[in-house]
Design a protein around this motif. Structure first.
Motif, PDB file in Angstrom:
ATOM      1  N   ALA A 142     -38.222   2.419 -72.103  1.00 50.89           N
ATOM      2  CA  ALA A 142     -38.947   2.518 -70.833  1.00 50.89           C
ATOM      3  C   ALA A 142     -38.219   1.782 -69.712  1.00 50.89           C
ATOM      4  N   PHE A 143     -37.877   0.521 -69.945  1.00 48.49           N
ATOM      5  CA  PHE A 143     -37.247  -0.272 -68.889  1.00 48.49           C
ATOM      6  C   PHE A 143     -35.785   0.113 -68.672  1.00 48.49           C
ATOM      7  N   GLY A 144     -35.152   0.708 -69.707  1.00 47.42           N
ATOM      8  CA  GLY A 144     -33.777   1.139 -69.542  1.00 47.42           C
ATOM      9  C   GLY A 144     -33.635   2.455 -68.817  1.00 47.42           C
ATOM     10  N   ALA A 145     -34.663   3.309 -68.917  1.00 43.41           N
ATOM     11  CA  ALA A 145     -34.571   4.656 -68.350  1.00 43.41           C
ATOM     12  C   ALA A 145     -35.325   4.815 -67.033  1.00 43.41           C
ATOM     13  N   THR A 146     -36.176   3.838 -66.701  1.00 46.87           N
ATOM     14  CA  THR A 146     -37.057   3.962 -65.544  1.00 46.87           C
ATOM     15  C   THR A 146     -37.014   2.685 -64.715  1.00 46.87           C
ATOM     16  N   PRO A 147     -36.984   2.776 -63.382  1.00 42.94           N
ATOM     17  CA  PRO A 147     -37.065   1.571 -62.552  1.00 42.94           C
ATOM     18  C   PRO A 147     -38.298   0.744 -62.917  1.00 42.94           C
ATOM     19  N   TYR A 148     -38.151  -0.569 -62.874  1.00 42.51           N
ATOM     20  CA  TYR A 148     -39.205  -1.470 -63.321  1.00 42.51           C
ATOM     21  C   TYR A 148     -40.565  -1.128 -62.697  1.00 42.51           C
ATOM     22  N   ASP A 149     -40.591  -0.924 -61.384  1.00 46.02           N
ATOM     23  CA  ASP A 149     -41.856  -0.687 -60.686  1.00 46.02           C
ATOM     24  C   ASP A 149     -42.541   0.606 -61.113  1.00 46.02           C
ATOM     25  N   GLU A 150     -41.785   1.530 -61.699  1.00 49.17           N
ATOM     26  CA  GLU A 150     -42.352   2.817 -62.101  1.00 49.17           C
ATOM     27  C   GLU A 150     -42.776   2.848 -63.568  1.00 49.17           C
ATOM     28  N   VAL A 151     -42.476   1.779 -64.310  1.00 48.23           N
ATOM     29  CA  VAL A 151     -42.872   1.731 -65.718  1.00 48.23           C
ATOM     30  C   VAL A 151     -44.379   1.535 -65.805  1.00 48.23           C
ATOM     31  N   ARG A 152     -45.041   2.352 -66.624  1.00 49.30           N
ATOM     32  CA  ARG A 152     -46.480   2.267 -66.819  1.00 49.30           C
ATOM     33  C   ARG A 152     -46.756   1.816 -68.259  1.00 49.30           C
ATOM     34  N   ILE A 153     -47.376   0.651 -68.381  1.00 47.79           N
ATOM     35  CA  ILE A 153     -47.649   0.109 -69.709  1.00 47.79           C
ATOM     36  C   ILE A 153     -48.607   1.005 -70.479  1.00 47.79           C
ATOM     37  N   SER A 154     -49.570   1.609 -69.794  1.00 47.63           N
ATOM     38  CA  SER A 154     -50.522   2.497 -70.470  1.00 47.63           C
ATOM     39  C   SER A 154     -49.805   3.697 -71.085  1.00 47.63           C
ATOM     40  N   THR A 155     -48.787   4.179 -70.395  1.00 47.98           N
ATOM     41  CA  THR A 155     -48.012   5.308 -70.927  1.00 47.98           C
ATOM     42  C   THR A 155     -47.251   4.898 -72.173  1.00 47.98           C
ATOM     43  N   ILE A 156     -46.655   3.704 -72.141  1.00 49.00           N
ATOM     44  CA  ILE A 156     -45.920   3.210 -73.321  1.00 49.00           C
ATOM     45  C   ILE A 156     -46.869   3.054 -74.498  1.00 49.00           C
ATOM     46  N   ALA A 157     -48.049   2.486 -74.247  1.00 47.55           N
ATOM     47  CA  ALA A 157     -49.024   2.297 -75.327  1.00 47.55           C
ATOM     48  C   ALA A 157     -49.413   3.637 -75.946  1.00 47.55           C
ATOM     49  N   ALA A 158     -49.673   4.625 -75.099  1.00 50.72           N
ATOM     50  CA  ALA A 158     -50.059   5.945 -75.613  1.00 50.72           C
ATOM     51  C   ALA A 158     -48.936   6.558 -76.431  1.00 50.72           C
ATOM     52  N   GLN A 159     -47.697   6.454 -75.942  1.00 51.61           N
ATOM     53  CA  GLN A 159     -46.561   7.033 -76.660  1.00 51.61           C
ATOM     54  C   GLN A 159     -46.297   6.313 -77.977  1.00 51.61           C
TER      55      GLN A 159
END
Length: 203
Positions: free
Chosen positions: A23-40
């Motif tokens: 997530a943090f490697g592929a997406t700018p920090y401000d655009e990372v959504r923790i809820s999306t990571i949790a779901a994935q």
């Protein structure tokens, strides 16, 4: 005293750290959504905050997780002479970078310079790994001059490796030999200010 984490908790935490690299490697920090990571990742939406406290805490823990992996990879094999020790560590570092996803490499070269706390975490982990090598080479207590020069070599080494990963136009063995020679030259220069630096030129 609290109970130790269960195997399931450790597994979920590690899955989140691995997902954080992507997530943090592929997406700018401000655009990372923790809820999306949790779901994935298949965990409850609040679990990342339970483990890491905040998005920033999660990000910093991802960097620490990478540092732990690197320190394990860059352990110096016993019984090698100084030059062979440096070559073995560099080869292991190259192998590790090549075998990991692009997202991890992008995270390592990301814009951490604008984030002082992230930079401190990153630099501390890099120095811990280098300290293992210096100790194996007989430089267990580097002075300020040694640390400054060796930290400069680390920065150059990491940049050269990343450039090679992007465009491996030079044989990897040649790159490793170049990096060994540069570190050897640094040790030679430092040796003029005191004894105890290994000779890499004849190893």
């Amino acid at each position: 005293m609290g109970r130790p984490p269960t195997a399931g908790a450790v597994d979920r935490r590690e899955r989140l750290l691995i997902a954080g690299i992507e997530a943090f490697g592929a997406t700018p920090y401000d655009e990372v959504r923790i809820s999306t990571i949790a779901a994935q990742t298949g965990v409850a939406a609040g679990l990342p905050f339970h483990y890491f406290g905040s998005k920033r805490g999660y990000y910093l823990e991802v960097l620490r997780y990478i540092g732990v992996q690197l320190r394990e990879v860059l352990t110096v094999p016993p019984g090698l002479d100084p030059g062979a020790s440096v070559r073995a560590v560099l080869l292991a570092h190259f192998d590790w970078l090549e075998s990991h996803p692009v997202a991890l490499r992008e995270l390592l070269r990301g814009p951490m310079g604008a984030d002082p706390e992230a930079r401190v975490v990153f630099e501390a982990d890099r120095w811990d790994g280098m300290s293992q090598l210096l100790t194996a080479l007989g430089v267990a207590a580097p002075d300020a001059r040694t640390r400054m020069m060796v930290e400069g070599w680390i920065t150059m080494k990491d940049d050269v490796m990343m450039r090679w990963i992007d465009n491996p136009s030079v044989p990897r063995d040649e790159v490793i030999e170049f990096l060994v020679r540069v570190l050897g030259d640094i040790f030679d220069g430092l040796g003029e200010h005191g004894a105890g630096y290994p000779d890499l030129s004849h190893s």
